[in-house]
Design an enzyme around this catalytic site. Structure first.
Site, PDB file in Angstrom:
ATOM      1  N   GLY A  44       0.829  -1.196   0.004  1.00 46.85           N
ATOM      2  CA  GLY A  44      -0.115  -0.003   0.020  1.00 46.85           C
ATOM      3  C   GLY A  44       0.920   1.408  -0.243  1.00 46.85           C
ATOM      4  O   GLY A  44       0.314   2.373  -0.609  1.00 46.85           O
ATOM      5  N   ASP A 100       1.091   3.204   4.781  1.00 47.91           N
ATOM      6  CA  ASP A 100      -0.080   3.708   4.149  1.00 47.91           C
ATOM      7  C   ASP A 100      -1.191   3.991   5.053  1.00 47.91           C
ATOM      8  O   ASP A 100      -1.805   5.377   4.907  1.00 47.91           O
ATOM      9  CB  ASP A 100      -0.565   2.959   2.862  1.00 47.91           C
ATOM     10  CG  ASP A 100      -1.100   1.493   3.305  1.00 47.91           C
ATOM     11  OD1 ASP A 100      -0.872   1.162   4.377  1.00 47.91           O
ATOM     12  OD2 ASP A 100      -1.640   0.702   2.538  1.00 47.91           O
ATOM     13  N   ASP A 103      -4.704   1.545  11.009  1.00 48.98           N
ATOM     14  CA  ASP A 103      -6.380   1.459  11.202  1.00 48.98           C
ATOM     15  C   ASP A 103      -6.538   1.052  12.489  1.00 48.98           C
ATOM     16  O   ASP A 103      -6.344   1.640  13.558  1.00 48.98           O
ATOM     17  CB  ASP A 103      -6.698   0.397  10.107  1.00 48.98           C
ATOM     18  CG  ASP A 103      -8.121   0.037  10.011  1.00 48.98           C
ATOM     19  OD1 ASP A 103      -8.978   0.815  10.781  1.00 48.98           O
ATOM     20  OD2 ASP A 103      -8.586  -0.997   9.524  1.00 48.98           O
ATOM     21  N   LYS A 131      -6.812   6.309  10.928  1.00 54.25           N
ATOM     22  CA  LYS A 131      -8.150   5.957  11.226  1.00 54.25           C
ATOM     23  C   LYS A 131      -8.309   5.943  12.713  1.00 54.25           C
ATOM     24  O   LYS A 131      -8.498   4.853  13.204  1.00 54.25           O
ATOM     25  CB  LYS A 131      -8.583   4.958  10.486  1.00 54.25           C
ATOM     26  CG  LYS A 131      -9.863   4.942   9.593  1.00 54.25           C
ATOM     27  CD  LYS A 131     -10.475   3.679   9.113  1.00 54.25           C
ATOM     28  CE  LYS A 131     -10.219   3.267   7.491  1.00 54.25           C
ATOM     29  NZ  LYS A 131     -10.708   1.923   7.326  1.00 54.25           N
ATOM     30  N   PHE A 152     -13.938   2.587   4.550  1.00 50.87           N
ATOM     31  CA  PHE A 152     -12.782   2.024   3.915  1.00 50.87           C
ATOM     32  C   PHE A 152     -12.294   3.087   2.674  1.00 50.87           C
ATOM     33  O   PHE A 152     -13.071   3.473   2.019  1.00 50.87           O
ATOM     34  CB  PHE A 152     -13.398   0.881   3.346  1.00 50.87           C
ATOM     35  CG  PHE A 152     -12.354  -0.026   2.924  1.00 50.87           C
ATOM     36  CD1 PHE A 152     -11.650  -0.969   3.926  1.00 50.87           C
ATOM     37  CD2 PHE A 152     -11.628  -0.506   1.568  1.00 50.87           C
ATOM     38  CE1 PHE A 152     -10.606  -1.788   3.672  1.00 50.87           C
ATOM     39  CE2 PHE A 152     -10.769  -1.158   1.386  1.00 50.87           C
ATOM     40  CZ  PHE A 152     -10.013  -1.763   2.283  1.00 50.87           C
ATOM     41  N   ASP A 159      -5.595  -0.374  -1.565  1.00 49.89           N
ATOM     42  CA  ASP A 159      -6.411  -1.174  -2.383  1.00 49.89           C
ATOM     43  C   ASP A 159      -7.608  -1.672  -1.783  1.00 49.89           C
ATOM     44  O   ASP A 159      -7.902  -1.601  -0.589  1.00 49.89           O
ATOM     45  CB  ASP A 159      -5.642  -2.291  -2.805  1.00 49.89           C
ATOM     46  CG  ASP A 159      -5.552  -3.195  -1.760  1.00 49.89           C
ATOM     47  OD1 ASP A 159      -5.017  -2.905  -0.607  1.00 49.89           O
ATOM     48  OD2 ASP A 159      -5.849  -4.483  -1.859  1.00 49.89           O
ATOM     49  N   ARG A 165      -5.573   0.674  -6.625  1.00 51.48           N
ATOM     50  CA  ARG A 165      -4.108   1.301  -6.192  1.00 51.48           C
ATOM     51  C   ARG A 165      -3.759   2.335  -6.999  1.00 51.48           C
ATOM     52  O   ARG A 165      -3.184   3.311  -6.582  1.00 51.48           O
ATOM     53  CB  ARG A 165      -3.175   0.251  -5.979  1.00 51.48           C
ATOM     54  CG  ARG A 165      -3.248  -1.018  -5.132  1.00 51.48           C
ATOM     55  CD  ARG A 165      -2.001  -1.562  -5.030  1.00 51.48           C
ATOM     56  NE  ARG A 165      -2.217  -2.869  -4.282  1.00 51.48           N
ATOM     57  CZ  ARG A 165      -2.128  -3.297  -2.916  1.00 51.48           C
ATOM     58  NH1 ARG A 165      -2.077  -2.217  -2.082  1.00 51.48           N
ATOM     59  NH2 ARG A 165      -2.196  -4.300  -2.480  1.00 51.48           N
TER      60      ARG A 165
END
Ligand code: IMP
Ligand code: MG
Length: 175
Positions: A44, A100, A103, A131, A152, A159, A165
């Protein structure tokens, strides 16, 4: 099947470019006189890494690691393993990990622990997105691009099932 109409731009390519420049200024300033080893977390972060390093005026080196945590699903399995480690020795280096998205934080905290055991001189994290609402493990982010809502996101390297991507913007994937 995902349709193009489910994509909504939340961060445009211009906003991304400005933020990458801001992050590069911070990193250039903090790593003056050093030769950092940038470690990009595949896949990512490769787009972000490619843009970032071209604005870094430092004698840096780079390497890649691959960590498995997500399958095809959108939820973290909670299980993480290093699929491909860094080829460059980490011991004694000023390591900057390029990610990237943070989360739940499970993936990156596992990777930071893994790298820390190799005794780098310093270890910092640069994340394009965060996030925070989803966090389950505390992760200090030294350089952060954007905080994103609990949705998301895809594009600019991120991706969904290996698709999107290549989008120049960061988009949400609406249900
Ligand atoms: P974590 O372990 O829950 O922090 O998940 C980290 C990894 O899951 C990231 O490096 C991404 O590869 C993937 N991921 C988490 N959220 C998203 C998202 O919104 N879009 C795309 N990939 C994501
Ligand atoms: Mg990732």
């Amino acid at each position: 099947m995902v349709f193009q109409s489910q994509l909504k731009i939340i961060i445009s390519r211009d906003q991304i470019a400005k933020t990458v420049t801001r992050l590069a200024l911070e990193i250039n300033r903090d790593y003056q006189g050093k030769q950092p080893l940038l470690i990009s977390v595949l896949k990512g972060s490769f787009v972000f890494m490619a843009d970032l390093i071209r604005q870094l005026d430092l004698p840096l080196e780079l390497d890649f690691v691959k960590v498995a945590s997500y399958g095809a699903a959108r939820e973290s399995s909670g299980k993480v393993r290093v699929v491909q480690g860094a080829k460059t020795p980490v011991k004694g280096r000023d390591v900057l990990v390029i990610e990237d998205i943070v989360d739940t934080g499970i993936t990156i905290s596992f990777l930071l622990d893994y790298l820390d055991k190799k005794r780098p001189a310093s270890l910092k994290l640069c994340a394009l997105t965060d996030k925070p609402s989803r966090r389950r493990v505390t992760v200090p982010i030294d350089y952060l691009g954007f905080s994103v809502p609990n949705k998301f996101i895809v594009g600019y390297g991120l991706d969904c099932d290996e698709k999107f991507r290549n989008l120049p913007h960061i988009c949400t994937l609406e249900d």
